[in-house]
Write a protein that holds these residues in place. Structure first.
Motif, PDB file in Angstrom:
ATOM      1  N   ASP A 162      -1.294   8.000  -8.894  1.00  0.00           N
ATOM      2  CA  ASP A 162      -1.965   9.270  -9.177  1.00  0.00           C
ATOM      3  C   ASP A 162      -1.119  10.009 -10.226  1.00  0.00           C
ATOM      4  O   ASP A 162       0.058   9.700 -10.421  1.00  0.00           O
ATOM      5  CB  ASP A 162      -2.123  10.094  -7.887  1.00  0.00           C
ATOM      6  CG  ASP A 162      -3.170  11.198  -8.043  1.00  0.00           C
ATOM      7  OD1 ASP A 162      -3.701  11.386  -9.155  1.00  0.00           O
ATOM      8  OD2 ASP A 162      -3.447  11.895  -7.034  1.00  0.00           O
ATOM      9  N   ASP A 192      -5.324  16.110 -13.815  1.00  0.00           N
ATOM     10  CA  ASP A 192      -6.467  17.000 -13.631  1.00  0.00           C
ATOM     11  C   ASP A 192      -6.013  18.351 -13.110  1.00  0.00           C
ATOM     12  O   ASP A 192      -4.910  18.484 -12.586  1.00  0.00           O
ATOM     13  CB  ASP A 192      -7.507  16.369 -12.679  1.00  0.00           C
ATOM     14  CG  ASP A 192      -6.908  15.899 -11.344  1.00  0.00           C
ATOM     15  OD1 ASP A 192      -5.665  15.769 -11.249  1.00  0.00           O
ATOM     16  OD2 ASP A 192      -7.677  15.665 -10.398  1.00  0.00           O
ATOM     17  N   GLN A 196     -14.091  16.919 -11.529  1.00  0.00           N
ATOM     18  CA  GLN A 196     -13.822  18.156 -10.786  1.00  0.00           C
ATOM     19  C   GLN A 196     -15.066  19.045 -10.883  1.00  0.00           C
ATOM     20  O   GLN A 196     -16.099  18.602 -11.375  1.00  0.00           O
ATOM     21  CB  GLN A 196     -12.571  18.856 -11.348  1.00  0.00           C
ATOM     22  CG  GLN A 196     -11.273  18.073 -11.133  1.00  0.00           C
ATOM     23  CD  GLN A 196     -10.867  17.957  -9.647  1.00  0.00           C
ATOM     24  OE1 GLN A 196     -11.387  18.662  -8.777  1.00  0.00           O
ATOM     25  NE2 GLN A 196      -9.939  17.045  -9.358  1.00  0.00           N
ATOM     26  N   GLY A 206     -12.799  13.945  -7.492  1.00  0.00           N
ATOM     27  CA  GLY A 206     -11.638  14.675  -6.965  1.00  0.00           C
ATOM     28  C   GLY A 206     -12.023  16.008  -6.368  1.00  0.00           C
ATOM     29  O   GLY A 206     -13.203  16.378  -6.329  1.00  0.00           O
ATOM     30  N   GLY A 207     -11.009  16.705  -5.881  1.00  0.00           N
ATOM     31  CA  GLY A 207     -11.195  18.059  -5.385  1.00  0.00           C
ATOM     32  C   GLY A 207     -11.886  18.149  -4.038  1.00  0.00           C
ATOM     33  O   GLY A 207     -12.326  19.228  -3.635  1.00  0.00           O
ATOM     34  N   MET A 233     -11.158  10.405  -4.024  1.00  0.00           N
ATOM     35  CA  MET A 233      -9.721  10.621  -3.801  1.00  0.00           C
ATOM     36  C   MET A 233      -9.415  11.380  -2.510  1.00  0.00           C
ATOM     37  O   MET A 233     -10.070  12.368  -2.180  1.00  0.00           O
ATOM     38  CB  MET A 233      -9.116  11.394  -4.976  1.00  0.00           C
ATOM     39  CG  MET A 233      -9.379  10.740  -6.309  1.00  0.00           C
ATOM     40  SD  MET A 233      -8.423  11.486  -7.628  1.00  0.00           S
ATOM     41  CE  MET A 233      -6.881  10.596  -7.457  1.00  0.00           C
TER      42      MET A 233
HETATM   43  N1  GUN Z   1      -5.849  13.357  -4.380  1.00  0.00           N
HETATM   44  C1  GUN Z   1      -6.793  13.904  -3.568  1.00  0.00           C
HETATM   45  N2  GUN Z   1      -7.641  14.689  -4.291  1.00  0.00           N
HETATM   46  C2  GUN Z   1      -7.216  14.635  -5.584  1.00  0.00           C
HETATM   47  C3  GUN Z   1      -7.682  15.248  -6.794  1.00  0.00           C
HETATM   48  O1  GUN Z   1      -8.667  15.996  -6.839  1.00  0.00           O
HETATM   49  N3  GUN Z   1      -6.971  14.952  -7.931  1.00  0.00           N
HETATM   50  C4  GUN Z   1      -5.870  14.127  -7.920  1.00  0.00           C
HETATM   51  N4  GUN Z   1      -5.235  13.898  -9.066  1.00  0.00           N
HETATM   52  N5  GUN Z   1      -5.421  13.549  -6.786  1.00  0.00           N
HETATM   53  C5  GUN Z   1      -6.086  13.806  -5.642  1.00  0.00           C
END
Ligand code: GUN
Ligand code: ZN
Length: 370
Positions: free
Chosen positions: A91, A145, A188, A214-215, A245
């Motif tokens: 990540d 992000d 996002q 994500g998010g 994620m």
């Molecule tokens: N891990 C869990 N959620 C996220 C996310 O929104 N962005 C990133 N970079 N890692 C995550």
């Protein structure tokens, strides 16, 4: 592009695929255990291979601080450093800073935070995140992000979404190894369907090898969570992997797979193991409970893992919180459970049995939060 994504079977929106990465050909739906300092706490890489783990997550933020990405690069990359021959994903680091260090501050330049080593202010830019991830050498790397909690509302959500799109261009420009490492973009936009739509379209225009959603898993209700996943998977390309994620519980993985997602990562199975909890088909089993003191059954009589073949609940009850072996055995079983769930999803989709297997009777597959 350094990957191939071949769909082997579908059921409505669910798909089962082979994702061929530079170090390993993985079967999806795919659960990825989370490592911290180049390890999954308590398990050797031989044990991870034994339970059928195909790809693990390395934590860029932790590795960049110690032993540092320069040293990993000098020693031949993370695969060699941690003795892991299969696939790796890192990540970008920003999310970990924002979630671990509450002092992180985000500007257009990048994420500013106080070094946990010497307290000095440090800045992680999109360019630096990619440079670090290029040195670590994982099969999949993530764009930096701007992550905001889904429980926040207002203009900050829109700002973070547009910034994520601007940063992805800086990440693409900084990426030096596109033939060996796959850069994924991250959707996002909070819970706002208009913002999510703009972000998905923007990322799809950049033609990346894969996409993450994500998010999520940040305290929103399940209905909103599933709605965002459903919207994003419907709009992302059919021929590229989709990664949700920070998800999740066994039930989340089943539902997201039904909605067309392919990849997941979560600390839950290993974290909950350290608190003495085992994942079982009925939900969870608390090994600390007094009822376990003389229970000679395995954790899960239907489980084929090494722990369930060799140890009783009574023995693990005795170890839990007293000896590291207790959480090691539970982590082993819990990861085996998640990987077996992924394998079952894959084969049930390929064989056209997905609905029979996963129309869920009451509490089955539904891990309670603890
Ligand atoms: N891990 C869990 N959620 C996220 C996310 O929104 N962005 C990133 N970079 N890692 C995550
Ligand atoms: Zn087991």
């Amino acid at each position: 592009m350094a990957l191939r994504f071949e769909v082997l079977g579908r059921f409505n929106r669910a798909r089962a695929a082979q994702l061929t990465l530079p170090h390993f050909a993985c079967q999806t739906p795919l659960f990825m255990p989370v490592g911290t300092q180049g390890t999954i706490k308590g398990l050797t890489t031989d044990q991870l291979e034994e339970i059928g783990c195909q790809i693990i997550l390395g934590n860029t933020y932790h590795l960049a601080l110690r032993p540092t990405s320069e040293l990993i690069d000098e020693l031949g990359g993370l695969h060699k450093f941690m003795n892991w021959p299969r696939a790796l994903l890192t990540d970008s680091g920003g999310f970990q800073m924002v979630s671990l260090l509450h002092l992180a501050d985000i500007t257009e330049k990048g994420v500013t935070f106080q070094s946990p080593v010497d307290g000095k202010p440090m800045l992680l830019t999109p360019e630096e995140s990619i440079q670090i991830q290029n040195r670590i050498g994982a099969d999949i790397i993530m764009a930096l992000d701007d992550v905001v909690r889904t429980t926040i509302t207002g203009p900050r959500i829109e700002e973070a979404m547009y910034r994520t799109l601007r940063w992805v261009d800086r990440c693409i420009a900084a990426h030096k190894r596109p033939h060996e490492q796959n850069l994924f973009g991250i959707v996002q936009g909070g819970l706002d369907p208009v913002l999510r739509d703009i972000c998905v379209r923007g990322l799809v225009d950049r033609n990346l090898p894969g996409y993450a959603i994500g998010g999520l898993a940040g305290g929103e209700d399940k209905d909103s969570f599933w709605r965002v996943v459903a919207q994003c998977t419907a709009a992302l390309p059919e021929d590229k992997p989709r990664y949700v994620m920070g998800v999740g519980y066994p039930l989340d993985i089943v539902v997201c797979s039904a909605l067309g997602a392919d990849m997941y990562d979560c600390v839950y199975p290993t974290r909950t193991a350290r608190f003495g909890t085992a994942l079982v088909p009925e939900g969870v089993l608390k090994l600390k409970h007094n009822a376990m003191v003389n229970d000679t059954r395995p954790i899960d009589p239907t489980c084929a893992c090494m722990v369930c073949k060799n140890y009783t609940r009574a023995y693990i009850h005795c170890l839990v919180t007293k000896d590291a072996m207790g959480s090691q055995l539970l982590s082993y079983h819990n990861l085996y459970y998640m990987l077996q769930l992924s394998r079952n999803l894959h084969s049930s989709i390929v064989e056209g049995r997905f609905p029979e297997c996963y129309i869920i009777p009451d509490s089955n597959l539904c891990a309670s939060r603890n």
